[in-house]
Design a protein around this motif. Structure first.
Motif: not given
Length: 460
Positions: A389-415
């Motif tokens: 979970p959190g793994l994604a493919v990111v791209g933009d209109t330039s045609g370039g793309w790469s894989r990314i993954r978001t670090p875990y952040l608890s809802l408690t810490d975010a709030a």
């Protein structure tokens, strides 16, 4: 005695091999620093010339060099590889600069990246153009997306949020000045909410107006209410909020026009076409609109709801087309987003420059996000496993793309971050009626002191 020593040595060697294998699987960063890095550096230095030759990256030497070799030695004149710079180790791999020979281009090295990966025993090789004639090879020693650890140094700043880690071990920075609007797609439990959580908390510490539309009764964005300047939790509230945002955009354009309509002879630096050219004392705070489950704004059941939907879609398209110059940016999230949602969906999607696609349930959803900007990224998005979970493919209109993954952040810490930064929310009078209610925080009793007693009035 000799036999006992031999058995002990064999046992120690087996234990070392087993420990290295365990470390490579359980602690890849530690394994790379102790074992993988020295081995890969040795392979690179020893086999550099032969590897470049096998990859077709060598060229015939210059005439003067060939004459010098023939004059000083009797060996055969062989093709020369690109000139290599210093090998710079990092916590996740190696960095190496190459000076290309005349007639070569970065694409020639990029085509051979997979061969270089196998030759030097690393996880991946990425090529980046530094300047004309110079490229940088970034060697990644292990899969950095399996356990995300953000780099210590990231290029943050105003409206720039390091929100995820790229597969080349660099930070993916969400830059609203460069990519004003973004579409984030992902199925349930794909990590879409985690991406939104990291992005929102990253903006919370900046003087940015944060506005949310969460038609799931606010379950996703309500924990961040202390930092939100406005929050709509159903389509009816969204239909009231969007015209206010459009009016705010028009007021900002009037402010820009007033600056443009100044007397002749005014210096060019005082003439502007967006809010960033205004003096800081007159410049309104940028505004980021988060829309969770955008499909809920499109779904209708009656003719009256259809009219309301058409109005909201028109307002969203206006914000997407004209909002950048006014400092208004969109972050649109959903599970699917295509023409089947209704009139205006495709037009709105075309205005969303950035694309982030998490794990989706079908190939058509991946094509909605990436098919019109980077068709080859669709296959990478369809290959995302549910175990990451959190793994994604990111791209933009330039045609370039790469894989990314978001670090875990608890809802408690975010709030908690949003509560601590609530005082940074800029004051926008037009959004005051939509400001979410934030209940007061109950006092926390000191450990060991028992319940907090209610004070009694002192008798006179």
């Amino acid at each position: 005695m000799t036999d006992l020593m031999t058995v002990a040595e064999v046992g120690g060697a087996l234990a070392a091999i087993g420990g290295a294998a365990y470390a490579r699987h359980a602690h890849p960063a530690a394994y790379w620093s102790t074992v993988g890095l020295p081995v890969s550096v040795a392979r690179l230095l020893i086999s550099y010339s032969s590897t470049m030759d096998a990859c077709g990256l060598t060229v015939e030497p210059s005439r003067w060099r060939a004459l010098a070799v023939r004059a000083t030695t009797r060996r055969e004149v062989r093709p020369v590889p690109p000139r290599r710079g210093l090998v710079r180790p990092t916590s996740t791999g190696l960095r190496l600069r190459l000076r290309l020979a005349p007639g070569q281009e970065p694409a020639d090295v990029a085509v051979s990246a997979e061969r270089l990966r196998h030759a030097w025993g690393v996880h991946a090789v990425y090529v980046r153009d530094i300047k004309p004639g110079v490229v940088e090879l970034r060697l990644v020693g292990f899969d950095v997306l399996r356990k995300v650890r953000m780099p210590r140094r990231t290029e943050g700043g105003h409206l720039r949020v390091p929100v995820a880690l790229r597969e080349d071990a660099t930070a993916f920075v969400r830059d609203y000045r460069a990519v004003p609007h973004e579409l984030v797609l992902g199925a349930t439990l794909s990590g879409k909410s985690m991406y939104l959580r990291n992005l929102l908390t990253g903006l919370a510490s900046q003087p940015v107006v944060l506005v949310g539309i969460d038609c799931k009764r606010g379950v996703e964005l309500a924990p961040f209410a202390p930092r939100l300047s406005a929050l709509a939790t159903d389509p009816e509230q969204a239909a009231e909020l969007l015209p206010v945002l459009v009016k705010e955009m028009e007021n900002r354009y009037d402010l820009i026009k007033a600056r443009q309509g100044i007397a002749p002879g005014t210096p060019d630096e005082l003439i502007t076409s967006d809010i960033w050219g205004l003096p800081e004392s007159e410049r309104p705070a940028p505004l980021v609109l988060f829309i969770d489950e955008v499909a809920e704004l499109f779904l209708v059941a009656t003719r009256k709801e259809e009219e309301r939907r058409d109005e909201m879609v028109t307002q969203l398209i206006r914000l997407a087309q004209l909002g950048r110059a006014a400092g208004i940016y969109l972050e649109v999230c959903g599970q699917r987003f295509g023409a089947e949602l209704g009139k205006g969906a495709t037009m709105l999607r075309a205005q969303l420059t950035g694309r982030v696609c998490h794990r989706v349930n079908d190939e058509a959803s991946a094509k909605m996000a990436l098919g019109d900007i980077a068709p080859e990224a669709v296959f990478a998005a369809c290959a995302i496993a549910s175990e990451l979970p959190g793994l994604a493919v990111v791209g933009d209109t330039s045609g370039g793309w790469s894989r990314i993954r978001t670090p875990y952040l608890s809802l408690t810490d975010a709030a908690a971050t949003c509560r601590e930064t609530a005082h940074l929310a800029p004051d926008v009078p037009a959004l005051a009626p939509f400001r979410p209610y934030v209940p007061p925080v109950a006092p926390v009793p000191v450990q060991g002191s028992g319940p907090v007693a209610t004070p009694r009035p002192v008798a006179e």
